[in-house]
Design a protein around this motif. Structure first.
Motif, short mmCIF file in Angstrom:
data_model
loop_
_atom_site.label_atom_id
_atom_site.label_comp_id
_atom_site.label_asym_id
_atom_site.label_seq_id
_atom_site.Cartn_x
_atom_site.Cartn_y
_atom_site.Cartn_z
N ASP A 4 95.28 -44.38 97.07
CA ASP A 4 94.41 -45.31 96.37
C ASP A 4 94.76 -46.75 96.72
N PHE A 5 96.06 -47.00 96.86
CA PHE A 5 96.47 -48.36 97.17
C PHE A 5 95.95 -48.78 98.54
N GLU A 6 96.07 -47.87 99.50
CA GLU A 6 95.60 -48.23 100.84
C GLU A 6 94.10 -48.49 100.83
N GLU A 7 93.40 -47.71 100.02
CA GLU A 7 91.95 -47.93 99.92
C GLU A 7 91.68 -49.29 99.32
N TRP A 8 92.37 -49.60 98.29
CA TRP A 8 92.21 -50.90 97.65
C TRP A 8 92.48 -52.02 98.65
N ALA A 9 93.59 -51.88 99.37
CA ALA A 9 93.97 -52.94 100.31
C ALA A 9 92.91 -53.12 101.39
N ALA A 10 92.40 -52.01 101.88
CA ALA A 10 91.38 -52.10 102.92
C ALA A 10 90.13 -52.80 102.39
N ASP A 11 89.74 -52.44 101.17
CA ASP A 11 88.57 -53.10 100.57
C ASP A 11 88.80 -54.59 100.42
N GLN A 12 90.00 -54.94 99.97
CA GLN A 12 90.29 -56.34 99.71
C GLN A 12 90.35 -57.15 101.00
N ALA A 13 90.80 -56.48 102.05
CA ALA A 13 90.97 -57.23 103.30
C ALA A 13 89.63 -57.53 103.95
N ALA A 14 88.63 -56.73 103.59
CA ALA A 14 87.32 -56.91 104.21
C ALA A 14 86.66 -58.19 103.72
N ASP A 15 85.74 -58.70 104.53
CA ASP A 15 84.98 -59.86 104.10
C ASP A 15 84.01 -59.46 103.00
N ALA A 16 83.47 -60.44 102.35
CA ALA A 16 82.48 -60.16 101.31
C ALA A 16 81.19 -59.68 101.96
N ALA A 17 80.57 -58.70 101.31
CA ALA A 17 79.26 -58.25 101.80
C ALA A 17 78.25 -59.36 101.60
N PRO A 18 77.28 -59.48 102.48
CA PRO A 18 76.29 -60.54 102.32
C PRO A 18 75.54 -60.36 101.00
N ALA A 19 75.25 -61.45 100.36
CA ALA A 19 74.60 -61.38 99.06
C ALA A 19 73.12 -61.05 99.23
N THR A 20 72.63 -60.16 98.38
CA THR A 20 71.22 -59.79 98.44
C THR A 20 70.59 -59.97 97.08
N GLY A 21 69.30 -60.09 97.11
CA GLY A 21 68.53 -60.12 95.87
C GLY A 21 68.91 -61.28 94.97
N ALA A 22 69.10 -60.97 93.72
CA ALA A 22 69.39 -62.03 92.75
C ALA A 22 70.68 -62.75 93.08
N ALA A 23 71.63 -62.01 93.67
CA ALA A 23 72.91 -62.62 93.99
C ALA A 23 72.79 -63.71 95.04
N ALA A 24 71.79 -63.60 95.90
CA ALA A 24 71.67 -64.57 96.99
C ALA A 24 71.46 -65.97 96.44
N GLU A 25 70.69 -66.07 95.38
CA GLU A 25 70.46 -67.36 94.75
C GLU A 25 71.79 -67.96 94.30
N GLY A 26 72.60 -67.11 93.68
CA GLY A 26 73.90 -67.57 93.21
C GLY A 26 74.76 -68.02 94.37
N GLU A 27 74.68 -67.30 95.49
CA GLU A 27 75.48 -67.67 96.65
C GLU A 27 75.11 -69.07 97.12
N GLN A 28 73.80 -69.36 97.11
CA GLN A 28 73.35 -70.69 97.51
C GLN A 28 73.98 -71.77 96.64
N ILE A 29 73.87 -71.53 95.32
CA ILE A 29 74.42 -72.51 94.38
C ILE A 29 75.90 -72.69 94.63
N PHE A 30 76.57 -71.57 94.83
CA PHE A 30 78.02 -71.62 95.06
C PHE A 30 78.35 -72.52 96.25
N LEU A 31 77.58 -72.34 97.33
CA LEU A 31 77.90 -73.07 98.55
C LEU A 31 77.55 -74.55 98.44
N GLU A 32 76.60 -74.88 97.54
CA GLU A 32 76.15 -76.27 97.48
C GLU A 32 76.74 -77.06 96.33
N ALA A 33 77.21 -76.37 95.30
CA ALA A 33 77.59 -77.11 94.08
C ALA A 33 78.98 -77.72 94.15
#
Lengths: 621, 200, 336
Positions: free
Chosen positions: C228-257
């Motif tokens: 389980d730890f190795e799985e966790w570590a692998a997930d954490q090491a990965a980049d964030a998945a691109p934001a889709t849908g409602a989250a994309a709006e939030g990503e925009q705000i995040f990058l600009e605010a």
């Protein structure tokens, strides 16, 4: 109110002559009056520090408290520590030392009466300076230990007051230390050899030496802190390679001897109270004296036990673990000797004895928990938790404060000529004993359950709620006990039983003169033949060293003409210049202008006052 | 100073005068004071993250001369004490003034040295070396200055006849002499550790 | 004056004993280390505590008991005469030697344990903890993981923790797994942790006073099986998945605010280094120094005005609108 009169002068101005009234108190150089000034001031600060504690306990009575916000809480716990250490325990010890040392060694006053007065005024002004911070932007909020770089980088102004206020108080302590050392070493009555001195005097001597050598170290640390905060120096500046651990080393090199400074006078008091109320000689006098000296000396070698989690490395940690463990040995010797004093006695449970017993029983607990801290791997868990808070309150409150109250109840009749009430005294003791244990006993448990120190709040669900609440109740009981003492004081002044010279059937010299003593203390300086000389004069007990001692070169006693030190303005004036200069530094720190001039004015006042002091004679003929 | 009621009239338990004992105690305390400052300096003198290093900025020959001046002032102090002990007030004043003058020369030299250092880029704020150097030597200089004031005060007291009888006067001069010699010895230590011991 | 006093003394002593006995049953205290060492290093400290505490209690009972006995036995009674002895040299020497020997005995395991818990063992997992006002950054250099406030470790593996600080002195503490070491700016301290059990959650907090929110600088440690730890570590090491849908709006705000000035989200342009890495913020159970649960409600409260809910927090109030806040919440929670 008597006004200052004029007198044939050799000084710059007419010498004050008032012996009563406000002016009398402000120009006094009489050690007995100065002792009372110290005592009253220390007690007022005790109430203030206690109030701070009450607020802290109210805030922590339950999770997510809303009584004090984080900033105020940090100020309150910092000031509570500073107040209790520097404005209560130390000066109350000095109060008793001031009043009693000349009486117990057979002298008319201390070696430097004006320096004595100066010490008091500097102490008072230092305390006021420190407290003025509450009204001038906020009190110190970086903890009494002021760790850098938090203390150097806090943008709130309180830590600047901290660096200056403690410096001022340090001057008072240093002057007092020099005074008491010279007095004890040099002004003993004929026949009063060092090994005939009451243990309280010995402990005062060791304490004074500790002060002499410890105060300059913290003075340097405080100057460095001040220079960093006010003048952008680099002593603890990370970007310049400043080392925060330097602060800790300097602070604790002072800080550890400091705790012995706080406890030794109380140990001395207990050593003099127990024999009186057990009606037998102190058990193991020499061992007690040497144990006290050993504690004083060894106390210089344990400082880094406050730094076990700092990362000094296993070798250093081991060395300090060892030294810390072994300093328990002389402490144990003292406790056994006190037990030996009680054993076989005819014990009368008067308030002074109750408080002395409170000291012994509580100090055992605090001492034992202290030894558990020396176990380094375990200390890594204990450190910075309430378990440590429990330890030092057991030794400083259960120990020092109880011991100081023992001294107050014991010597009160001597100071004021009236007894403190017996019944109220016992009520005071029990309230304080119960309240104290209720407040600090559970802290052992809370610490071991993981509650850290210096936290303004804690969340629900940590399992700490019940004991915290109990502790808050305990704090109020302590408060009640303090009020009980006040009631006792007032009642005593109004209708207290008259004391007479020797209300306790005491053993030492101070009980041979009237209560309160005349200004000159002894009509004739006594010639001392033995330890507990007064007791032997009363009861002619068969004591091994019963022959009259050869008269020591020096102290040849009076020539029949008593001259006493005359009152003076200069100690007060010289003292005033110091906080003025300190405010000048505060002004510089706030970049509001005028700072340098204020510093110069303060220093000039002190300088001129010292000059006037130097050329006026000690005694106006 | 004004404690004659204890010091002169009454004998003391050790035979030592109270004020002398007090001065020794105070000087003992001062050892810890300067010791802490010197320790700080030792920690920081090689941590020079900006600004000049000790090696780059010290002018040993110059500081040697001012050290010599201070050392000579201890000699004149001894001569001053010898003068009053034989009742020679005029001699006392001459040698006290000489001591004060040499002390002032030393201070002048310090001030010149400090201002030069500042011009060459070393200030209190420059580095840990700068901070520890100036605070250490600055406090020493302050001690010398206080000493000078006390010397001048002794001169004034002599002129006003306040150093009579000779036993009293000698006591007071000896007291200030003790302080002065201590300040000189501290300078020797500082000079050696700060200036002479080579740094990296 | 006489007897009632001693009844009170015994009563008081009995009460005190009861109190301490009850301490064992004080309810669940998640940071209690006394009764719950949960790993070998915690156990080492605990076992030496047990010896010491036992000795201390024994001495306490002996000496205090002797005191009480003495007071009762020799209390004043009419006709009592105090004995007149001054000391007993042999007793003095004995009472000096006995404590010395006991302490010397204690010193040996103390020093042994002290050295034991500081030696880095083979195959230790490397974690660097950087303490900042008022949160914790964890970096696993060998695994490419950077996260905040919640540390994850595998069971039965020694974890060699390097502890540093960016600003003032802090102290890293997980009571059930180990003692503390301070986080001192300008140096690196080390600590060994190890947990026996997987799937556990351990609480901890900063132990060295560090400013306004010292009390709010908490942390959690989660233990896992190795897999389980190795799985966790692998997930954490990965980049964030691109934001889709409602989250994309939030990503925009995040990058600009202005968030990017301090925060990093790998996989976007956000590469700030002074605030927690938010790449997998949604996978955490708490935030802001582990003082708030990671819920939409709490996150919104935080975003509205951080210093108002966490005194001294370095994250300013950005004056965001409610809509912006909601969008950001959606986005951040999506960062699993």
């Amino acid at each position: 109110m008597a006004m200052a009169g004029t007198v044939a002068r050799r000084g710059l101005f007419a010498r004050p002559t008032a012996k009563t009234g406000v002016w009398g108190w402000m120009t006094t150089v009489d050690h007995k009056k100065i002792g009372i000034l110290y005592g009253v001031t220390a007690f007022v600060f005790f109430l203030i520090g206690g109030l701070e504690a009450i607020f802290i306990r109210l805030q922590l009575a339950g999770p997510n408290g809303k009584i004090l916000d984080a900033e105020l809480y940090n100020q309150f716990f910092t000031m509570h520590g500073l107040t209790m250490i520097f404005l209560v325990v130390m000066p109350m010890g000095v109060a008793l030392m001031n009043f009693m040392i000349p009486l117990m060694i057979g002298a008319r006053d201390v070696a430097f009466p004006r320096l004595n007065a100066f010490s008091y005024w500097v102490f008072l002004l230092g305390g006021l300076f420190l407290y003025s911070s509450f009204f001038l932007g906020g009190a110190p909020d970086g903890g009494w230990f002021g760790y850098a770089p938090l203390s150097t980088t806090l943008e709130t102004q309180g830590m600047t007051f901290y660096s200056l206020g403690l410096q001022i108080l340090g001057i008072a302590s240093l002057a007092g230390a020099v005074n008491f050392i010279v007095t004890i070493v040099n002004m003993r009555a004929p026949g009063m050899t060092m090994m005939r001195l009451p243990v309280f005097i010995w402990m005062s001597l060791v304490t004074s030496f500790l002060l002499l050598f410890a105060m300059p170290v913290i003075a340097v640390a405080l100057f460095q802190l001040m220079f960093d905060r006010v003048f952008d120096a680099n002593f603890f500046r990370l970007s310049a390679g400043g080392d925060p651990i330097l602060w800790q080393h300097l602070f604790w090199l002072f800080g550890h001897p400091e705790v012995y400074i706080m406890i030794l006078p109380a140990m001395g008091i207990v050593s003099d109270v127990l024999p009186t109320f057990a009606r037998k000689p102190l058990f193991g006098y020499a061992a007690l004296v040497f144990a006290g000296i050993a504690i004083g000396v060894m106390g210089w070698g344990v400082w880094a036990h406050h730094m076990f989690a700092v990362g000094l490395g296993p070798v250093a940690n081991s060395a300090f673990a060892l030294s810390t463990m072994f300093i328990a040995v002389p402490t144990g010797v003292k406790i056994f000797n006190w037990l030996g004093t009680l054993w076989g006695g005819d014990i009368r449970f008067k308030p002074p004895l109750l408080f002395a017993l409170g000291f012994v029983s509580m100090f055992i607990i605090g001492g034992l928990s202290g030894v558990t801290h020396a176990i380094v791997p375990s200390d890594a868990q204990q450190t910075d938790t309430y378990y440590i808070v429990a330890h030092f309150h057991y030794v400083l409150f259960g120990g020092a404060i109880f011991g100081l109250f023992a001294g107050l109840y014991y010597w009160w009749p001597k100071f004021f000529g009236r007894m403190l009430g017996d019944g109220i005294g016992k009520l005071h003791f029990w309230l304080m004993f119960i309240g104290f244990n209720l407040t600090f006993g559970p802290m052992h448990i809370l610490g071991l359950q993981g509650q850290p120190r210096r936290t303004y709040t804690y969340p629900e669900g940590m399992g700490w709620d019940v004991w915290n609440f109990v502790e808050t109740i305990g704090a109020f009981v302590i408060g009640l006990s303090a009020l009980t003492f006040l009631v006792n004081v007032v009642a005593s002044r109004r209708r207290g039983q008259e004391a007479g010279a020797d209300p306790w059937d005491g053993r030492t010299l101070e009980w041979s003169i009237s209560s309160p003593p005349p200004e000159h203390n002894f009509d004739e300086i006594p010639v001392v033949r033995d330890r507990d000389d007064f007791w032997h004069r009363k009861y002619r007990e068969n004591v091994p060293a019963g022959e009259p001692a050869p008269v020591i070169a020096g102290g040849a006693g009076d020539h029949g003409h008593i001259h006493l030190p005359s009152p003076s303005y200069f100690p007060l004036l010289a003292a005033i210049g110091i906080p003025i200069a300190a405010y000048g530094v505060v002004l510089i720190g706030r970049e509001v202008g005028g700072g340098p001039i204020v510093i110069a004015a303060g220093l000039l006042l002190t300088l001129l006052s010292v000059f006037g002091w130097a050329i006026e004679p000690g005694t106006e003929e | 100073m004004g404690t004659h009621e204890v010091a002169a009239d009454h004998h003391t338990s050790t035979g030592l005068d109270n004020t002398k004992l007090a001065m020794w105690g105070f000087l003992g305390s001062e050892c810890l004071f300067f010791g802490s400052l010197i320790s700080t300096y030792l920690l920081y003198r090689n941590r020079v993250l900006s600004g000049p290093t000790p090696h780059e900025i010290y002018d040993i020959p110059y500081t040697s001369v001012s050290s010599f001046v201070l050392l000579m002032s201890s000699l004149t102090m001894v001569l001053a004490l010898a003068a009053i002990q034989r009742g020679d007030h005029r001699g006392l004043r001459v040698w006290l003034l000489a001591t004060a003058f040499l002390g002032m020369t030393f201070i002048g030299g310090q001030i010149y040295e400090f201002t030069t250092f500042v011009e060459e880029g070393l200030k209190l704020q420059t580095s840990t070396f700068g901070s520890s150097f100036f605070v250490l030597t600055g406090f020493h200089g302050a001690h010398v200055t206080v000493g000078i004031l006390m010397l001048l005060m002794l001169v004034g007291m002599s002129l006003a006849g306040r150093l009579d009888p000779v036993s009293e006067g000698s006591r007071k001069v000896e007291l200030i002499g003790l302080y002065w010699h201590f300040v000189d010895i501290v300078w020797i230590v500082i000079f050696m550790i700060v200036y002479l011991v080579p740094t990296n | 004056m006489g007897e009632p006093k001693f009844r009170r003394v015994w009563l008081g002593a009995a009460l005190a004993a009861l109190v301490f006995a009850l301490s064992g049953c004080a309810g669940d205290a998640p940071q209690d280390f006394l009764n719950h060492p949960e790993g070998p290093y915690a156990r080492e400290a605990d076992s030496i505590w047990d010896i010491t505490f036992f000795i201390a209690v024994a001495i306490f009972v002996l000496v205090e008991g002797l005191l009480v006995f003495t007071l009762v036995r020799f209390r004043h009674k009419p006709g009592r005469q105090a004995q007149d002895f001054h000391g007993n040299t042999r007793l003095e020497i004995a009472l000096t030697l006995v404590p010395t020997i006991i302490l010397a005995g204690l010193a040996v395991p103390t020093i042994q344990t002290l050295f034991d818990v500081s030696r880095e063992p083979e195959g230790a997992l490397q974690v660097t903890v950087t303490a900042k006002q008022f949160w914790w950054e964890y970096e696993y250099p060998d695994l490419g993981v950077i996260t905040a406030n919640e540390m994850h470790i595998p069971e039965d593996v020694p974890v060699f923790v390097r502890i540093e600080s960016d600003d003032v002195i802090h102290s890293f503490w997980v009571p059930r797994l180990a003692g503390t070491q301070d986080a001192v700016p300008g140096r690196t301290n080390t600590l060994l942790l190890q947990a026996d059990e997987p799937d556990q959650e351990y609480l901890g907090q900063c132990k060295e006073f560090c400013g306004l929110s010292h009390a709010n600088m908490r942390l959690k440690v989660f233990t896992h099986t190795q897999a389980d730890f190795e799985e966790w570590a692998a997930d954490q090491a990965a980049d964030a998945a691109p934001a889709t849908g409602a989250a994309a709006e939030g990503e925009q705000i995040f990058l600009e605010a202005g968030c990017v000035n301090c925060h990093a989200i790998r996989g976007t342009e956000a590469a700030g280094a002074t605030a927690p890495d938010l790449t997998h913020f949604g996978s955490r159970t708490t935030f802001a120094g582990a003082i708030f649960d990671n819920t939409e409600k709490d996150l919104a409260v935080w975003l509205r005005d951080p210093p108002a809910v966490k005194p001294g927090a370095l994250m300013p109030d950005y004056g965001l609108t409610e809509d912006q806040i909601q969008s950001l919440v959606t986005y951040l929670m999506s960062l699993e």
